[in-house]
Motif scaffolding. Sequence first.
Motif, PDB file in Angstrom:
ATOM      1  N   CYS A 106       0.866  -1.194   0.000  1.00 42.06           N
ATOM      2  CA  CYS A 106       0.000   0.000   0.000  1.00 42.06           C
ATOM      3  C   CYS A 106       0.894   1.232   0.000  1.00 42.06           C
ATOM      4  N   PRO A 107       1.477   1.577  -1.114  1.00 41.17           N
ATOM      5  CA  PRO A 107       2.445   2.679  -1.161  1.00 41.17           C
ATOM      6  C   PRO A 107       1.812   4.010  -0.762  1.00 41.17           C
ATOM      7  N   PRO A 108       2.591   4.892  -0.152  1.00 39.34           N
ATOM      8  CA  PRO A 108       2.079   6.192   0.291  1.00 39.34           C
ATOM      9  C   PRO A 108       2.020   7.202  -0.856  1.00 39.34           C
ATOM     10  N   ILE A 109       1.142   6.950  -1.812  1.00 39.94           N
ATOM     11  CA  ILE A 109       1.102   7.761  -3.034  1.00 39.94           C
ATOM     12  C   ILE A 109      -0.232   8.475  -3.211  1.00 39.94           C
ATOM     13  N   GLY A 110      -1.121   8.376  -2.229  1.00 39.92           N
ATOM     14  CA  GLY A 110      -2.408   9.047  -2.327  1.00 39.92           C
ATOM     15  C   GLY A 110      -3.220   8.540  -3.511  1.00 39.92           C
ATOM     16  N   GLU A 111      -3.728   9.477  -4.308  1.00 39.04           N
ATOM     17  CA  GLU A 111      -4.582   9.124  -5.443  1.00 39.04           C
ATOM     18  C   GLU A 111      -3.811   8.986  -6.751  1.00 39.04           C
ATOM     19  N   GLU A 112      -2.514   9.048  -6.704  1.00 37.33           N
ATOM     20  CA  GLU A 112      -1.723   8.934  -7.939  1.00 37.33           C
ATOM     21  C   GLU A 112      -1.919   7.568  -8.588  1.00 37.33           C
ATOM     22  N   ARG A 113      -1.854   7.567  -9.907  1.00 35.76           N
ATOM     23  CA  ARG A 113      -1.922   6.333 -10.667  1.00 35.76           C
ATOM     24  C   ARG A 113      -0.780   6.307 -11.682  1.00 35.76           C
ATOM     25  N   PHE A 114      -0.418   5.112 -12.135  1.00 29.74           N
ATOM     26  CA  PHE A 114       0.813   4.939 -12.894  1.00 29.74           C
ATOM     27  C   PHE A 114       0.570   4.167 -14.189  1.00 29.74           C
ATOM     28  N   ASP A 115       1.490   4.368 -15.119  1.00 32.10           N
ATOM     29  CA  ASP A 115       1.421   3.656 -16.393  1.00 32.10           C
ATOM     30  C   ASP A 115       2.044   2.269 -16.297  1.00 32.10           C
ATOM     31  N   LEU A 116       2.939   2.094 -15.328  1.00 33.25           N
ATOM     32  CA  LEU A 116       3.596   0.797 -15.151  1.00 33.25           C
ATOM     33  C   LEU A 116       3.932   0.627 -13.679  1.00 33.25           C
ATOM     34  N   LEU A 117       3.661  -0.553 -13.160  1.00 34.16           N
ATOM     35  CA  LEU A 117       4.092  -0.934 -11.815  1.00 34.16           C
ATOM     36  C   LEU A 117       5.088  -2.065 -11.944  1.00 34.16           C
ATOM     37  N   LEU A 118       6.273  -1.857 -11.384  1.00 36.03           N
ATOM     38  CA  LEU A 118       7.369  -2.823 -11.435  1.00 36.03           C
ATOM     39  C   LEU A 118       7.625  -3.381 -10.046  1.00 36.03           C
ATOM     40  N   SER A 119       7.816  -4.689  -9.975  1.00 37.64           N
ATOM     41  CA  SER A 119       8.216  -5.335  -8.730  1.00 37.64           C
ATOM     42  C   SER A 119       9.224  -6.427  -9.060  1.00 37.64           C
ATOM     43  N   ARG A 120      10.364  -6.383  -8.409  1.00 37.12           N
ATOM     44  CA  ARG A 120      11.373  -7.428  -8.641  1.00 37.12           C
ATOM     45  C   ARG A 120      11.719  -8.111  -7.328  1.00 37.12           C
ATOM     46  N   HIS A 121      11.535  -9.416  -7.297  1.00 33.22           N
ATOM     47  CA  HIS A 121      11.956 -10.276  -6.184  1.00 33.22           C
ATOM     48  C   HIS A 121      11.390  -9.806  -4.851  1.00 33.22           C
ATOM     49  N   LEU A 122      10.159  -9.348  -4.882  1.00 34.48           N
ATOM     50  CA  LEU A 122       9.501  -8.847  -3.671  1.00 34.48           C
ATOM     51  C   LEU A 122       8.408  -9.769  -3.178  1.00 34.48           C
ATOM     52  N   ILE A 123       7.648 -10.332  -4.086  1.00 35.18           N
ATOM     53  CA  ILE A 123       6.374 -10.934  -3.708  1.00 35.18           C
ATOM     54  C   ILE A 123       6.541 -12.136  -2.786  1.00 35.18           C
ATOM     55  N   TRP A 124       7.707 -12.779  -2.820  1.00 37.05           N
ATOM     56  CA  TRP A 124       7.925 -13.921  -1.923  1.00 37.05           C
ATOM     57  C   TRP A 124       7.971 -13.488  -0.458  1.00 37.05           C
ATOM     58  N   THR A 125       8.228 -12.188  -0.213  1.00 39.77           N
ATOM     59  CA  THR A 125       8.349 -11.699   1.159  1.00 39.77           C
ATOM     60  C   THR A 125       7.011 -11.300   1.771  1.00 39.77           C
ATOM     61  N   LEU A 126       5.919 -11.371   1.016  1.00 36.48           N
ATOM     62  CA  LEU A 126       4.644 -10.803   1.460  1.00 36.48           C
ATOM     63  C   LEU A 126       3.763 -11.845   2.149  1.00 36.48           C
ATOM     64  N   PRO A 127       3.157 -11.476   3.282  1.00 30.92           N
ATOM     65  CA  PRO A 127       2.257 -12.405   3.971  1.00 30.92           C
ATOM     66  C   PRO A 127       0.997 -12.715   3.181  1.00 30.92           C
TER      67      PRO A 127
END
Length: 219
Positions: A106-127
């Motif tokens: 839940c990034p602290p970005i308010g109402e901003e939206r993006f053209d691309l979301l990148l994630s590398r080697h993160l998702i294994w760490t998430l509950p």
Amino acid sequence: MTDQLTSAITGYWDAAATAFDAEPDHGLRNDRTRAAWDRRLRAWAPADPADILDVGCGTGSLSALLAAAGHRVTGVDLAPRMIEQAEAKLAATGLTGRFLVGDAVCPPIGEERFDLLLSRHLIWTLPDPAAALRQWITLLRPSGRLVLIEGRWREADQAGHPYVPGADALPWNGGVTAETLAAAVRPLVTDLRIHPLSDDPDLWGHRVDDERYALIAHA
């Protein structure tokens, strides 16, 4: 994520920040490794300058490549020391980027939206990786792109010593196969593609024999 687990994960990656870039695919200090990632990111990102959110950005190596390609990059990481290094890395090369300490889910970005979301080697760490995927889709503009660089690691030891206590209870501890991740993402997106990455040693600085790939999809 419980406060105790959040604190443990933050402490782990803060402690890892100093030596993080020693890994070839983290620091991208080798010309061939940096060029290999640059080629991939340019192929996956929009051709025109775009707003890109790098969740779990670490020390900002991929953010720096995207900024150098002309994109407007926001990086988010839970570990303040990772963010400090990312800011310093871009400043040292004269690149512009914005880096925020916060939860990548839940990034602290308010109402901003993006053209691309990148994630590398993160998702294994998430509950709760499924909840993270649902949240990330909401951060994309219509037809925005999701780029997940993941794998199923032979070693879950990501920084030279055991991960935080309780990591064995994480749903995807040690990584996630392309088949499993695609099944979780497919109901949320269109035009999902898997790009195998294990066969390109330049990306990793050496040959690898585990499963590594990029999942590219459109919201």
